[in-house]
Design a protein around this motif. Structure first.
Motif, PDB file in Angstrom:
ATOM      1  N   SER A   1      82.684  40.622 -10.907  1.00  0.00           N
ATOM      2  CA  SER A   1      82.546  41.727  -9.958  1.00  0.00           C
ATOM      3  C   SER A   1      83.165  41.454  -8.600  1.00  0.00           C
ATOM      4  CB  SER A   1      81.055  42.059  -9.781  1.00  0.00           C
ATOM      5  OG  SER A   1      80.349  40.938  -9.275  1.00  0.00           O
ATOM      6  N   GLU A   2      83.953  40.380  -8.454  1.00  0.00           N
ATOM      7  CA  GLU A   2      84.498  40.049  -7.142  1.00  0.00           C
ATOM      8  C   GLU A   2      85.494  41.103  -6.648  1.00  0.00           C
ATOM      9  OE1 GLU A   2      86.473  36.304  -7.343  1.00  0.00           O
ATOM     10  OE2 GLU A   2      87.902  36.929  -8.882  1.00  0.00           O
ATOM     11  N   LYS A   3      86.099  41.848  -7.570  1.00  0.00           N
ATOM     12  CA  LYS A   3      86.975  42.969  -7.218  1.00  0.00           C
ATOM     13  C   LYS A   3      86.511  44.199  -7.986  1.00  0.00           C
ATOM     14  CE  LYS A   3      89.938  40.355  -4.899  1.00  0.00           C
ATOM     15  NZ  LYS A   3      90.154  40.454  -3.447  1.00  0.00           N
ATOM     16  N   PRO A   4      86.553  45.378  -7.367  1.00  0.00           N
ATOM     17  CA  PRO A   4      86.171  46.590  -8.099  1.00  0.00           C
ATOM     18  C   PRO A   4      87.145  46.842  -9.254  1.00  0.00           C
ATOM     19  CG  PRO A   4      86.302  46.996  -5.724  1.00  0.00           C
ATOM     20  CD  PRO A   4      86.922  45.656  -5.972  1.00  0.00           C
ATOM     21  N   LEU A   5      86.628  47.316 -10.363  1.00  0.00           N
ATOM     22  CA  LEU A   5      87.486  47.682 -11.494  1.00  0.00           C
ATOM     23  C   LEU A   5      88.338  48.886 -11.112  1.00  0.00           C
ATOM     24  CD1 LEU A   5      84.938  47.287 -14.421  1.00  0.00           C
ATOM     25  CD2 LEU A   5      87.108  46.063 -14.222  1.00  0.00           C
ATOM     26  N   GLU A   6      89.644  48.760 -11.273  1.00  0.00           N
ATOM     27  CA  GLU A   6      90.556  49.834 -10.903  1.00  0.00           C
ATOM     28  C   GLU A   6      90.656  50.905 -11.993  1.00  0.00           C
ATOM     29  OE1 GLU A   6      94.260  47.929 -10.007  1.00  0.00           O
ATOM     30  OE2 GLU A   6      93.537  47.045  -8.143  1.00  0.00           O
ATOM     31  N   TRP A   7      90.561  50.491 -13.262  1.00  0.00           N
ATOM     32  CA  TRP A   7      90.810  51.430 -14.350  1.00  0.00           C
ATOM     33  C   TRP A   7      89.786  52.557 -14.412  1.00  0.00           C
ATOM     34  CZ3 TRP A   7      87.070  52.412 -17.860  1.00  0.00           C
ATOM     35  CH2 TRP A   7      86.121  51.429 -18.150  1.00  0.00           C
ATOM     36  N   VAL A   8      88.590  52.347 -13.842  1.00  0.00           N
ATOM     37  CA  VAL A   8      87.524  53.338 -13.989  1.00  0.00           C
ATOM     38  C   VAL A   8      87.845  54.659 -13.288  1.00  0.00           C
ATOM     39  CG1 VAL A   8      85.739  51.584 -14.302  1.00  0.00           C
ATOM     40  CG2 VAL A   8      86.254  52.400 -12.004  1.00  0.00           C
ATOM     41  N   LYS A   9      88.772  54.631 -12.331  1.00  0.00           N
ATOM     42  CA  LYS A   9      89.150  55.871 -11.660  1.00  0.00           C
ATOM     43  C   LYS A   9      90.233  56.630 -12.411  1.00  0.00           C
ATOM     44  CE  LYS A   9      87.859  54.715  -6.920  1.00  0.00           C
ATOM     45  NZ  LYS A   9      88.285  54.751  -5.490  1.00  0.00           N
TER      46      LYS A   9
END
Length: 307
Positions: free
Chosen positions: A28-36
Motif C-alpha cells: 500500500s505504499e503507493k495508491p493503485l493506479e488501475w482502479v481509476k
C-alpha cells in the motif's frame, strides 16, 4: 504468564506479525493506479464469459389500429477473460533468524526488507497487467476483429473509430484533445444509436503528465499567445491521471459511466509462510489470481503519439 521463549519451533511464528505489517506496507505504499481506469469485479471460475447484446433501434412512428413495431434484439460478440495465477516466495534460513532475531523483532533486517518487496511486487504485478491491455491496445486483435483502439470497429450500420486516423492528430495537444472529446461524443451502440459519451477522465503516460495538467488546468488556451479562455474545463471537465506503467506517448479519454475495461478477481492477494519440509528454514509466499481485459471499446478514446 511470562514472555514466550524463542526456540526453533516458534521463532518464526512470533516474527510473523512483523512480516505481515511490512508486506502490507509494501503493498500500500503507493495508491493503485488501475482502479481509476478499470472496473473491479469478482470472478467465480477459471474464466468469465461476457456477451455483447446489440441495442434496439430508435422507436418508429405508428398509426391508429396498427400492431406494435416489433423488433428483435440481436446478439453481439462473445468475450472471454481468463484468470491467471500470480505468486512469489522467498526462503529464510533458521541461521539468519537466529543470528538476527533482535533486529527482526525490532523491525529491521534483510528478511523484513524482503517482506516489503513481496507486497510491492504484488501491487506492481497488478499495475503491469492492467497497463498491458492499454499498451498493446493499438495493435492487438480484439473480440471484434480489430484492436481496442481502432478506426474501424464494426457495428450494424458500418464502422466507427476510437482513435485518430492520422498521425498528426495523435500528438497530444490542446487542439487534438478537443478533437478526441468531440469524436468520443459521436460513438454509437451496436445498433448505430448515439450513446452520448461524455469523457470525464484523462489518463496519460508519465511523459505527458505535465503537459496534460497544463492543457486541462490553464486559465487560457495552452500553447498559444492569444487570450482565448480555456473551455475544456467548462465543456468537458477532466480528471487527469498519471499512469506510471503506460508506454510513453499514450493518452486515453474515458467516460467512467460506461462499462468497458475489466479487472476481475478470482482470489485476492493472500500471504503466508510454511516450514520447508526436512529443514529448519521457512518459505514466505504470496499468491493471487486475476484476469484483465475489455468487454467494450465504447466510452474509450485513445492515441499513442510518435516518439
Amino acid at each position: 504468564m511470562g514472555e514466550k521463549e524463542l526456540n526453533r519451533e516458534n521463532l518464526f511464528d512470533l516474527l510473523w506479525i512483523n512480516y505481515t505489517s511490512l508486506i502490507g506496507q509494501g503493498y500500500s505504499e503507493k495508491p493503485l493506479e488501475w482502479v481509476k481506469l478499470f472496473g473491479a469485479e469478482n470472478s467465480n471460475g477459471a474464466f468469465e464469459r461476457y456477451k455483447e447484446v446489440n441495442g434496439f433501434p430508435v422507436w418508429e412512428e405508428n398509426y391508429e389500429g396498427q400492431a406494435y413495431n416489433e423488433v428483435q434484439r440481436g446478439e453481439g460478440y462473445s468475450i472471454t477473460i481468463v484468470n491467471r495465477r500470480f505468486d512469489q516466495s522467498y526462503k529464510i534460513t533458521w541461521e539468519y533468524m537466529e543470528d538476527n532475531k533482535e533486529k527482526i523483532m525490532g523491525g529491521k533486517g534483510i528478511s523484513l526488507t524482503g517482506a516489503v518487496e513481496l507486497g510491492r511486487g504484488c501491487r506492481v504485478a497488478q499495475e503491469m497487467s492492467a497497463a498491458e491491455i492499454i499498451n498493446t491496445g493499438f495493435t492487438n486483435i480484439g473480440y471484434d476483429g480489430v484492436a481496442l483502439f481502432a478506426t474501424n470497429h464494426p457495428y450494424l450500420g458500418g464502422t466507427m473509430g476510437n482513435t485518430p486516423s492520422t498521425n498528426a492528430d495523435k500528438t497530444f495537444s490542446d487542439a487534438n484533445l478537443k478533437k478526441a472529446i468531440t469524436a468520443s461524443k459521436k460513438q454509437v451502440d451496436g445498433s448505430g444509436i448515439k450513446i452520448q459519451t461524455k469523457p470525464d477522465k484523462l489518463f496519460v503516460a508519465s511523459d505527458l503528465y505535465f503537459t496534460a495538467l497544463t492543457i486541462v488546468n490553464s486559465a487560457l488556451v495552452a500553447g498559444t499567445n492569444n487570450n482565448d479562455k480555456n473551455v475544456i474545463s467548462l465543456v468537458a471537465p477532466l480528471e487527469v491521471n498519471e499512469m506510471s506503467y503506460f508506454d510513453d506517448g499514450i493518452w486515453i479519454l474515458k467516460d467512467s459511466t460506461i462499462r468497458n475495461l475489466i479487472f476481475q478477481w478470482r482470489s485476492h492477494p493472500e500471504f503466508g509462510y510454511q516450514n520447508i519440509q526436512g529443514t529448519a528454514d521457512y518459505e514466505v509466499w504470496g499468491r493471487a489470481r486475476w484476469g484483465v481485459g475489455y468487454i467494450d471499446w465504447r466510452g474509450l478514446y485513445g492515441a499513442k503519439q510518435s516518439a
